[in-house]
Motif scaffolding. Structure first.
Motif, PDB file in Angstrom:
ATOM      1  N   ILE A   1     -24.566   5.497  -7.021  1.00 24.39           N
ATOM      2  CA  ILE A   1     -23.838   6.713  -7.381  1.00 24.39           C
ATOM      3  C   ILE A   1     -23.432   6.626  -8.841  1.00 24.39           C
ATOM      4  CG2 ILE A   1     -21.806   8.145  -6.944  1.00 24.39           C
ATOM      5  CD1 ILE A   1     -21.767   6.956  -4.095  1.00 24.39           C
ATOM      6  N   ILE A   2     -23.780   7.661  -9.595  1.00 23.46           N
ATOM      7  CA  ILE A   2     -23.318   7.800 -10.970  1.00 23.46           C
ATOM      8  C   ILE A   2     -22.292   8.921 -10.933  1.00 23.46           C
ATOM      9  CG2 ILE A   2     -23.941   8.374 -13.340  1.00 23.46           C
ATOM     10  CD1 ILE A   2     -26.803   7.379 -12.632  1.00 23.46           C
ATOM     11  N   ARG A   3     -21.053   8.611 -11.301  1.00 25.47           N
ATOM     12  CA  ARG A   3     -19.978   9.595 -11.212  1.00 25.47           C
ATOM     13  C   ARG A   3     -19.522   9.979 -12.613  1.00 25.47           C
ATOM     14  NH1 ARG A   3     -16.754   7.122  -7.533  1.00 25.47           N
ATOM     15  NH2 ARG A   3     -17.932   8.144  -5.915  1.00 25.47           N
ATOM     16  N   THR A   4     -19.550  11.279 -12.903  1.00 26.70           N
ATOM     17  CA  THR A   4     -19.041  11.797 -14.167  1.00 26.70           C
ATOM     18  C   THR A   4     -17.750  12.552 -13.866  1.00 26.70           C
ATOM     19  OG1 THR A   4     -20.196  13.921 -14.064  1.00 26.70           O
ATOM     20  CG2 THR A   4     -21.413  12.061 -15.025  1.00 26.70           C
ATOM     21  N   ALA A   5     -17.183  13.194 -14.863  1.00 26.49           N
ATOM     22  CA  ALA A   5     -15.924  13.914 -14.674  1.00 26.49           C
ATOM     23  C   ALA A   5     -16.048  15.068 -13.689  1.00 26.49           C
ATOM     24  CB  ALA A   5     -15.412  14.430 -16.011  1.00 26.49           C
ATOM     25  N   ASP A   6     -17.230  15.681 -13.607  1.00 20.31           N
ATOM     26  CA  ASP A   6     -17.349  16.871 -12.767  1.00 20.31           C
ATOM     27  C   ASP A   6     -18.453  16.828 -11.716  1.00 20.31           C
ATOM     28  OD1 ASP A   6     -19.331  16.931 -14.670  1.00 20.31           O
ATOM     29  OD2 ASP A   6     -19.163  19.060 -15.079  1.00 20.31           O
ATOM     30  N   LYS A   7     -19.213  15.721 -11.662  1.00 20.15           N
ATOM     31  CA  LYS A   7     -20.268  15.650 -10.653  1.00 20.15           C
ATOM     32  C   LYS A   7     -20.615  14.207 -10.324  1.00 20.15           C
ATOM     33  CE  LYS A   7     -24.066  15.913 -13.948  1.00 20.15           C
ATOM     34  NZ  LYS A   7     -25.200  16.676 -14.433  1.00 20.15           N
ATOM     35  N   GLU A   8     -21.336  14.059  -9.216  1.00 14.95           N
ATOM     36  CA  GLU A   8     -21.904  12.777  -8.821  1.00 14.95           C
ATOM     37  C   GLU A   8     -23.416  12.948  -8.774  1.00 14.95           C
ATOM     38  OE1 GLU A   8     -18.776  10.723  -5.737  1.00 14.95           O
ATOM     39  OE2 GLU A   8     -20.357  11.961  -4.906  1.00 14.95           O
ATOM     40  N   ILE A   9     -24.124  11.910  -9.194  1.00 14.56           N
ATOM     41  CA  ILE A   9     -25.575  11.869  -9.042  1.00 14.56           C
ATOM     42  C   ILE A   9     -25.837  10.719  -8.084  1.00 14.56           C
ATOM     43  CG2 ILE A   9     -27.800  11.660 -10.188  1.00 14.56           C
ATOM     44  CD1 ILE A   9     -26.278  12.464 -12.807  1.00 14.56           C
TER      45      ILE A   9
ATOM     46  N   GLU B   1     -29.759  13.302  -6.294  1.00 15.35           N
ATOM     47  CA  GLU B   1     -29.148  14.468  -5.651  1.00 15.35           C
ATOM     48  C   GLU B   1     -27.817  14.684  -6.354  1.00 15.35           C
ATOM     49  OE1 GLU B   1     -26.759  15.291  -1.550  1.00 15.35           O
ATOM     50  OE2 GLU B   1     -28.592  14.126  -1.379  1.00 15.35           O
ATOM     51  N   GLU B   2     -27.639  15.853  -6.959  1.00 19.59           N
ATOM     52  CA  GLU B   2     -26.391  16.129  -7.674  1.00 19.59           C
ATOM     53  C   GLU B   2     -25.400  16.814  -6.760  1.00 19.59           C
ATOM     54  OE1 GLU B   2     -26.444  17.834 -11.552  1.00 19.59           O
ATOM     55  OE2 GLU B   2     -28.182  16.662 -12.175  1.00 19.59           O
ATOM     56  N   ARG B   3     -24.142  16.377  -6.871  1.00 19.76           N
ATOM     57  CA  ARG B   3     -23.054  16.964  -6.093  1.00 19.76           C
ATOM     58  C   ARG B   3     -21.899  17.264  -7.040  1.00 19.76           C
ATOM     59  NH1 ARG B   3     -22.498  12.156  -1.659  1.00 19.76           N
ATOM     60  NH2 ARG B   3     -24.614  12.218  -0.871  1.00 19.76           N
ATOM     61  N   ALA B   4     -21.387  18.475  -6.951  1.00 20.10           N
ATOM     62  CA  ALA B   4     -20.212  18.819  -7.757  1.00 20.10           C
ATOM     63  C   ALA B   4     -18.991  18.134  -7.155  1.00 20.10           C
ATOM     64  CB  ALA B   4     -20.007  20.332  -7.770  1.00 20.10           C
ATOM     65  N   LEU B   5     -18.126  17.618  -8.022  1.00 20.82           N
ATOM     66  CA  LEU B   5     -16.905  16.985  -7.556  1.00 20.82           C
ATOM     67  C   LEU B   5     -15.786  18.005  -7.485  1.00 20.82           C
ATOM     68  CD1 LEU B   5     -16.774  13.600  -9.518  1.00 20.82           C
ATOM     69  CD2 LEU B   5     -17.271  13.959  -7.109  1.00 20.82           C
TER      70      LEU B   5
END
Length: 118
Positions: A36-44, A69-73
């Motif tokens: 999981i790559i987690r940014t401020a507004d999404k996860e990949i 698979e991108e997911r909005a946080l």
């Protein structure tokens, strides 16, 4: 053999020996379940990840191969914001939290929404 190397292919064993001579080691991390790559507004998220580590004299690089698979946080709502909206709109905290989620954390808009101003 690797194509495109000066018109001739390079033997993978030769390449491995050359990399070792330069202090570069490569290995795969076994049994990776998920990356999981987690940014401020999404996860990949990679559920089918293959991860290779390239260790060049203590500096490690990670090569990731897989299907992203991108997911909005969902934006985290601070408890202090929930309390403020609940007090100002005179509603329970659960309603205040829901209004803040719907207004993407906008305090004024949440208060107006709960106070019947919108």
């Amino acid at each position: 053999m690797f194509p495109g190397m000066g018109g001739k292919g390079i033997n993978p064993r030769q390449l491995e020996r050359q990399m070792k001579a330069m202090g570069i080691d490569m290995y795969e991390i076994e049994n990776v379940r998920q990356v999981i790559i987690r940014t401020a507004d999404k996860e990949i998220v990679f559920n089918d990840a293959h991860v290779t580590v390239i260790d060049a004299r203590g500096q490690k690089m990670y090569q990731l191969i897989g299907t992203p698979e991108e997911r909005a946080l969902e934006k985290e709502i601070p408890d202090s914001d929930v309390e403020l909206v609940a007090q100002q709109a005179n509603v329970p905290k659960d309603l205040a939290r829901q209004a803040l989620k719907e207004t993407k954390g906008d305090l004024a808009e949440a208060i107006l929404k709960l106070s019947g101003g919108k």
